[in-house]
Scaffold this active site. Sequence first.
Site, PDB file in Angstrom:
ATOM      1  N   PHE A 149       0.473  -1.291  -0.318  1.00  0.00           N
ATOM      2  CA  PHE A 149       0.278  -0.159  -0.238  1.00  0.00           C
ATOM      3  C   PHE A 149       0.387   1.367   0.276  1.00  0.00           C
ATOM      4  O   PHE A 149       0.062   2.751   0.031  1.00  0.00           O
ATOM      5  CB  PHE A 149      -1.201   0.146   1.335  1.00  0.00           C
ATOM      6  N   GLU A 176      -5.294  -3.831  -2.085  1.00  0.00           N
ATOM      7  CA  GLU A 176      -6.199  -3.115  -1.936  1.00  0.00           C
ATOM      8  C   GLU A 176      -6.882  -2.379  -1.248  1.00  0.00           C
ATOM      9  O   GLU A 176      -7.921  -1.849  -1.190  1.00  0.00           O
ATOM     10  CB  GLU A 176      -7.473  -4.811  -1.037  1.00  0.00           C
ATOM     11  N   ARG A 177      -5.601  -1.724  -0.160  1.00  0.00           N
ATOM     12  CA  ARG A 177      -6.495  -0.453   0.323  1.00  0.00           C
ATOM     13  C   ARG A 177      -6.173   0.888  -0.206  1.00  0.00           C
ATOM     14  O   ARG A 177      -6.706   1.524  -0.083  1.00  0.00           O
ATOM     15  CB  ARG A 177      -4.203  -0.056   1.415  1.00  0.00           C
ATOM     16  N   CYS A 281       9.742   1.697   3.312  1.00  0.00           N
ATOM     17  CA  CYS A 281      10.687   0.432   3.872  1.00  0.00           C
ATOM     18  C   CYS A 281      12.097   1.044   4.030  1.00  0.00           C
ATOM     19  O   CYS A 281      12.474   0.751   4.295  1.00  0.00           O
ATOM     20  CB  CYS A 281      10.586  -0.032   2.943  1.00  0.00           C
ATOM     21  N   GLU A 384       9.593  -4.361  13.398  1.00  0.00           N
ATOM     22  CA  GLU A 384       9.237  -3.322  12.266  1.00  0.00           C
ATOM     23  C   GLU A 384       7.496  -2.449  12.386  1.00  0.00           C
ATOM     24  O   GLU A 384       6.592  -3.188  12.314  1.00  0.00           O
ATOM     25  CB  GLU A 384       8.580  -3.226  10.866  1.00  0.00           C
TER      26      GLU A 384
HETATM   27  P1  NAD Z   1       1.992  -6.701   2.839  1.00  0.00           P
HETATM   28  O1  NAD Z   1       2.848  -8.099   3.074  1.00  0.00           O
HETATM   29  O2  NAD Z   1       0.640  -6.842   4.065  1.00  0.00           O
HETATM   30  O3  NAD Z   1       0.590  -6.154   1.829  1.00  0.00           O
HETATM   31  C1  NAD Z   1       1.912  -6.580   0.334  1.00  0.00           C
HETATM   32  C2  NAD Z   1       0.599  -7.407  -0.684  1.00  0.00           C
HETATM   33  O4  NAD Z   1       1.042  -8.752   0.031  1.00  0.00           O
HETATM   34  C3  NAD Z   1      -1.069  -6.761  -0.356  1.00  0.00           C
HETATM   35  O5  NAD Z   1      -0.414  -7.106  -2.354  1.00  0.00           O
HETATM   36  C4  NAD Z   1      -1.587  -7.390  -0.335  1.00  0.00           C
HETATM   37  O6  NAD Z   1      -3.290  -7.414  -0.686  1.00  0.00           O
HETATM   38  C5  NAD Z   1      -1.146  -9.427  -0.312  1.00  0.00           C
HETATM   39  N1  NAD Z   1      -0.218 -10.383   0.603  1.00  0.00           N
HETATM   40  C6  NAD Z   1      -1.493  -9.266   2.326  1.00  0.00           C
HETATM   41  N2  NAD Z   1      -1.581 -10.341   3.228  1.00  0.00           N
HETATM   42  C7  NAD Z   1      -1.341 -11.839   2.319  1.00  0.00           C
HETATM   43  C8  NAD Z   1      -1.005 -13.030   2.616  1.00  0.00           C
HETATM   44  N3  NAD Z   1      -1.321 -13.381   3.596  1.00  0.00           N
HETATM   45  N4  NAD Z   1      -1.250 -13.707   0.951  1.00  0.00           N
HETATM   46  C9  NAD Z   1      -1.015 -13.147   0.027  1.00  0.00           C
HETATM   47  N5  NAD Z   1      -1.173 -11.591   0.207  1.00  0.00           N
HETATM   48  C10 NAD Z   1      -1.189 -11.126   0.702  1.00  0.00           C
HETATM   49  O7  NAD Z   1       2.396  -4.904   2.506  1.00  0.00           O
HETATM   50  P2  NAD Z   1       1.578  -3.900   3.351  1.00  0.00           P
HETATM   51  O8  NAD Z   1       1.276  -2.991   4.613  1.00  0.00           O
HETATM   52  O9  NAD Z   1       0.309  -3.257   1.914  1.00  0.00           O
HETATM   53  O10 NAD Z   1       2.771  -2.630   2.903  1.00  0.00           O
HETATM   54  C11 NAD Z   1       4.103  -2.637   4.007  1.00  0.00           C
HETATM   55  C12 NAD Z   1       5.106  -3.377   4.375  1.00  0.00           C
HETATM   56  O11 NAD Z   1       6.006  -3.590   3.031  1.00  0.00           O
HETATM   57  C13 NAD Z   1       5.765  -3.127   4.969  1.00  0.00           C
HETATM   58  O12 NAD Z   1       6.688  -4.471   5.211  1.00  0.00           O
HETATM   59  C14 NAD Z   1       7.275  -2.688   3.999  1.00  0.00           C
HETATM   60  O13 NAD Z   1       9.003  -2.823   5.022  1.00  0.00           O
HETATM   61  C15 NAD Z   1       7.171  -3.508   2.827  1.00  0.00           C
HETATM   62  N6  NAD Z   1       7.487  -2.203   1.919  1.00  0.00           N
HETATM   63  C16 NAD Z   1       9.190  -3.120   1.629  1.00  0.00           C
HETATM   64  C17 NAD Z   1       9.762  -2.513   0.258  1.00  0.00           C
HETATM   65  C18 NAD Z   1      11.193  -2.980  -0.014  1.00  0.00           C
HETATM   66  O14 NAD Z   1      11.189  -2.721  -1.383  1.00  0.00           O
HETATM   67  N7  NAD Z   1      12.036  -3.761   0.607  1.00  0.00           N
HETATM   68  C19 NAD Z   1       8.803  -1.489  -0.402  1.00  0.00           C
HETATM   69  C20 NAD Z   1       7.707  -0.469   0.560  1.00  0.00           C
HETATM   70  C21 NAD Z   1       7.506  -1.920   1.650  1.00  0.00           C
END
Ligand code: NAD
Length: 499
Positions: A149, A176-177, A281, A384
């Site tokens: 998101f 989806e957010r 991140c 985190e």
């Molecule tokens: P998230 O892991 O909750 O969701 C990411 C994606 O995974 C979304 O599209 C979501 O629909 C999907 N998802 C969520 N739960 C799932 C499941 N159980 N099974 C399959 N798919 C699922 O992450 P978020 O809250 O959207 O984003 C924040 C996180 O992303 C933080 O941990 C941040 O550090 C990380 N992030 C990392 C980078 C990087 O380059 N390392 C960059 C941006 C964000």
Amino acid sequence: MTELTHFINGQRVSGSSGRFGDVFNPATGEVQARVPLASKEEFDKAVKIAAEAQPAWGAVNPQRRARVMMKFVDLLHRDMDKLAEVLSSEHGKTFPDAKGDVQRGLEVAEYCIGAPQMLKGEFTDSAGPGIDMYSMKQPLGVCGGITPFNFPAMIPMWMFTPAIVCGNAFILKPSERDPSVPILLAELMEEAGLPKGILQVVNGDKVSVDAMLTNPTIQSVGFVGSTPIAEYIYGTGCANGKRVQCFGGAKNHMIVMPDADMDLAADALVGSGYGAAGERCMAISVAVPVGEDTADRLIEKLVPRVEKLKVGPYTAGDDIDFGPVVTSAAKQNILSLVQSGIDQGAELVIDGRDFSLQGYEDGFFVGAHLFDRVTPEMDIYKKEIFGPVLSTVRAGSYEEAIGLAMNHEYGNGTAIFTRDGDTARDFANRINIGMVGVNVPIPVPLAYHTFGGWKKSVFGDLNQHGPDAFKFYTRTKTVTSRWPSGIKEGGEFNFKAMD
Ligand code: NAD
């Protein structure tokens, strides 16, 4: 209530699964739209369309594919304000931040205009008698991407621009957010000349992610999000024979040496720790001053700066420092971690728990928090937080400080603030973290370098964008061909005489 759609085969398509997710305005706490959550059947249908469209696109010459990117970049400039407005309304980040989100994705699209150069193959003339050998980089076919998101414009563009310019079709499953911007981006790609079916957006949750991971036509999966999901997607995707790259969570340390410019360090910590409400991140979430005196001087500089931060909705103007966090659940998670910090003995120097804004009482706002005397066993250090919370861990020496960053399970980014070249050089060389800043708090590489962490912040071999993206989204084929011409190897040269 607005009902959002998917983007399939060149048009907006309503969901047919009967399942929906709420999309909030984080500033007011109201549900402003609902997003369809695709079924496996809906996802698989999009894959079939992509598979039919991809061969013709893969056969278009790289220069023409690059021209679509050129036009796309123009359209992003044209629609920058509109995209940023939609982005802020669903994510909550400030308007300048939202424009930055679009801009950093745009820069990857710009980099992709160089595809004809990046996709050039290798050639060995006369590898044997009448034999030539050449390698070419061919598209994979249909690729998939799952995005978080926090950068709903930049991260989809990190993935789909290189995938598409390499000749692949791409299916994006955004968060989806905040799902509206990816649909707008897909429409702009078509306006730029992309054929139907090459970029599709399927909205959804775990159901569509699992459909992507198991569909045999999908050749590669890119993921950016939290570490537990990254691990799951990497394991499942690899088990299903796909090429997978997953980027996970972070806990970025900034080491402040006694000789650092303390004003520069404090400004850097405030911008990188609290900007975008800490939902980056690459946010610095741990400050590590070396020595008690450095720590005291740093806290003294930080307090007035953090107290001055303006928190509000993006509509309140450009002098807002950060907006609300993305959901009520995110807010509760941050507040419960803050409570754990207090319970486990950290000193809460600035307490943002009671922050409230008149007229926005139901918004997901969290005030700025500053902790001092945090220790490595505490949950606020280990986990985190992804919110406007900066923890200070006081280190007795440089070795102790570098050891903290090295021993943390995450390895996305880090920084050191010092005036000493030797220390900076030692830090950059020894640290086991992927992106390093020297007097730079958020060392995000530009589009033509690659982006990626180490340790539990990454699963896979290749980074995002830069030359790695062209490796991830192509596969190499090497051809050995013989056209006998009657000329002997080496012409008249007598190799035997050399033995
Ligand atoms: P998230 O892991 O909750 O969701 C990411 C994606 O995974 C979304 O599209 C979501 O629909 C999907 N998802 C969520 N739960 C799932 C499941 N159980 N099974 C399959 N798919 C699922 O992450 P978020 O809250 O959207 O984003 C924040 C996180 O992303 C933080 O941990 C941040 O550090 C990380 N992030 C990392 C980078 C990087 O380059 N390392 C960059 C941006 C964000």
